[in-house]
Design a protein around this motif. Structure first.
Motif, mmCIF file in Angstrom:
data_model
loop_
_atom_site.group_PDB
_atom_site.id
_atom_site.type_symbol
_atom_site.label_atom_id
_atom_site.label_comp_id
_atom_site.label_asym_id
_atom_site.label_seq_id
_atom_site.Cartn_x
_atom_site.Cartn_y
_atom_site.Cartn_z
ATOM 1 N N LEU A 36 -5.899 -2.386 5.098
ATOM 2 C CA LEU A 36 -4.829 -2.535 4.108
ATOM 3 C C LEU A 36 -5.292 -3.373 2.919
ATOM 4 C CD1 LEU A 36 -1.738 -3.046 6.446
ATOM 5 C CD2 LEU A 36 -2.262 -1.037 5.052
ATOM 6 N N LEU A 37 -6.150 -4.342 3.170
ATOM 7 C CA LEU A 37 -6.703 -5.135 2.077
ATOM 8 C C LEU A 37 -7.548 -4.272 1.150
ATOM 9 C CD1 LEU A 37 -7.349 -7.835 0.673
ATOM 10 C CD2 LEU A 37 -9.202 -8.146 2.339
ATOM 11 N N VAL A 38 -8.420 -3.452 1.747
ATOM 12 C CA VAL A 38 -9.261 -2.555 0.955
ATOM 13 C C VAL A 38 -8.403 -1.552 0.192
ATOM 14 C CG1 VAL A 38 -11.020 -0.748 1.085
ATOM 15 C CG2 VAL A 38 -11.264 -2.823 2.459
ATOM 16 N N ALA A 39 -7.380 -1.024 0.864
ATOM 17 C CA ALA A 39 -6.499 -0.057 0.205
ATOM 18 C C ALA A 39 -5.755 -0.701 -0.952
ATOM 19 C CB ALA A 39 -5.512 0.521 1.219
ATOM 20 N N THR B 15 -9.272 6.334 0.503
ATOM 21 C CA THR B 15 -8.328 5.297 0.918
ATOM 22 C C THR B 15 -7.279 5.874 1.867
ATOM 23 O OG1 THR B 15 -8.621 4.089 -1.162
ATOM 24 C CG2 THR B 15 -6.637 3.623 0.103
ATOM 25 N N THR B 16 -6.772 7.048 1.522
ATOM 26 C CA THR B 16 -5.773 7.697 2.382
ATOM 27 C C THR B 16 -6.337 7.958 3.772
ATOM 28 O OG1 THR B 16 -4.741 8.776 0.466
ATOM 29 C CG2 THR B 16 -4.278 9.713 2.633
ATOM 30 N N ALA B 17 -7.574 8.432 3.825
ATOM 31 C CA ALA B 17 -8.204 8.714 5.114
ATOM 32 C C ALA B 17 -8.382 7.443 5.935
ATOM 33 C CB ALA B 17 -9.557 9.398 4.891
ATOM 34 N N LEU B 18 -8.784 6.349 5.281
ATOM 35 C CA LEU B 18 -8.981 5.085 5.989
ATOM 36 C C LEU B 18 -7.668 4.538 6.544
ATOM 37 C CD1 LEU B 18 -11.562 3.124 3.786
ATOM 38 C CD2 LEU B 18 -11.891 4.012 6.104
ATOM 39 N N VAL C 175 0.829 -1.207 0.000
ATOM 40 C CA VAL C 175 0.000 0.000 0.000
ATOM 41 C C VAL C 175 0.864 1.258 0.000
ATOM 42 C CG1 VAL C 175 -1.758 1.297 1.302
ATOM 43 C CG2 VAL C 175 -1.920 -1.192 1.104
ATOM 44 N N ALA C 176 2.040 1.196 0.614
ATOM 45 C CA ALA C 176 2.931 2.357 0.654
ATOM 46 C C ALA C 176 3.350 2.800 -0.742
ATOM 47 C CB ALA C 176 4.170 2.037 1.489
ATOM 48 N N ALA C 177 3.356 1.864 -1.695
ATOM 49 C CA ALA C 177 3.746 2.217 -3.060
ATOM 50 C C ALA C 177 2.795 3.230 -3.677
ATOM 51 C CB ALA C 177 3.808 0.958 -3.929
ATOM 52 N N SER C 178 1.532 3.215 -3.252
ATOM 53 C CA SER C 178 0.550 4.152 -3.804
ATOM 54 C C SER C 178 0.177 5.269 -2.833
ATOM 55 C CB SER C 178 -0.730 3.401 -4.208
ATOM 56 O OG SER C 178 -1.300 2.734 -3.090
ATOM 57 N N GLN C 179 0.335 5.019 -1.533
ATOM 58 C CA GLN C 179 -0.093 6.005 -0.542
ATOM 59 C C GLN C 179 1.052 6.799 0.068
ATOM 60 O OE1 GLN C 179 -3.238 6.859 0.412
ATOM 61 N NE2 GLN C 179 -4.035 5.518 -1.188
ATOM 62 N N GLY C 180 2.245 6.248 0.034
ATOM 63 C CA GLY C 180 3.394 6.945 0.623
ATOM 64 C C GLY C 180 4.065 6.103 1.691
ATOM 65 N N VAL C 181 5.313 6.428 1.977
ATOM 66 C CA VAL C 181 6.114 5.618 2.900
ATOM 67 C C VAL C 181 5.572 5.633 4.329
ATOM 68 C CG1 VAL C 181 8.225 5.832 1.557
ATOM 69 C CG2 VAL C 181 7.687 7.567 3.280
#
Length: 261
Positions: A197-200, A210-213, A148-154
């Motif tokens: 994390l699964l949903v994200a 997604t970021t908020a969740l 998920v960090a690949a799309s949302q950030g480290v």
């Protein structure tokens, strides 16, 4: 050769060898289906080898009567986690089939509630089972946070790393190893991490949602760890309560009170 009247080392090792074989079979199926690259193969193979070696070491130390049905369920979950790990490693080369990754993860999360029930119904609860279950959970969360960090950030990596940081801190602050009282809130927060994390990772929601969740999941996890650390600090000079260890032990129960894998 049996080491004593109740522990058959050869039989138990056959179970772990079978688990490693199933892991290799899953990797072969994934590799054939998606054309997995070297990173995915090497990571998956490393996971299979590490799981087999560490589990065998733990079994030699704990010497259980048998591997047990609950541990078989957990080993099945570990096999699925190995597949997810390989897919996530391969995702740095090319986008993985999200449906496959989500499917393996969903089954692994669902089975998380099965092994504990099996252990209680069969009377096979053990310190080893609790630790094995905990480590599989923790590693799955770590792998999902990497994905998920690949799309949302480290910053998402904090979710997967927090438990390992806690364990490392306990090496230098022994009072963190004291037993924690049972907590429904702790279990709920731990389960929430995997679901979010699964949903994200599935990418079914708009990016801001997604970021908020994920941020909410991280906030609840930080609160849960903070609450436990505060409790341990407050009670560190009190005699430690004796808690029964079961296969549904919280993911952050102290490391030194259980069999080290």
């Amino acid at each position: 050769m049996a080491l004593n009247n109740t522990y058959d080392a050869r039989l138990v090792q056959q179970e772990t060898a079978l688990g490693a074989g199933v892991q290799l079979l899953l990797l072969a199926l994934l590799g054939t289906a998606i054309g997995m690259g070297p990173a995915g193969w090497l990571t998956g193979l490393a996971f299979a080898l590490a799981t087999w070696a560490v589990l065998n070491r733990a079994l030699r130390r704990s010497r259980p009567r048998s591997f047990g049905p609950a541990n078989r369920v957990t080993l099945g979950r570990a096999t699925l986690v190995g597949g997810v790990t390989a897919l996530v490693a391969d995702s740095f080369r090319s986008s993985p089939p999200v449906t496959l990754l989500v499917g393996l993860t969903a089954v692994a999360l669902i089975l998380d509630g099965v092994d504990g029930k099996v252990a209680r119904r069969t009377g096979t609860c053990s310190a080893l089972g609790a630790r094995f279950d905990m480590e599989v959970d923790a590693f799955l969360i770590l792998v999902l946070s990497v994905y998920v960090a690949a799309s949302q950030g480290v910053w998402v990596l904090a979710i997967g790393a927090m438990r390992y940081v806690f364990v490392a801190a306990a090496r230098f602050l022994p009072w963190l190893n004291a037993p924690l009282p049972p907590s429904t809130a702790r279990k709920t927060v731990a389960a929430l991490q995997g679901i979010v994390l699964l949903v994200a990772g599935a990418g079914i929601l708009p990016h801001p949602v997604t970021t908020a969740l994920v941020a909410l999941a991280l906030a609840t996890l930080t609160w849960s760890f903070g609450r436990d650390i505060a409790w341990l600090h407050t009670t560190r000079n009190r005699p430690a309560p004796r808690l029964a260890v079961t296969d549904t032990a919280p993911a952050r129960r102290p490391v030194e009170e259980r069999q080290t894998v």
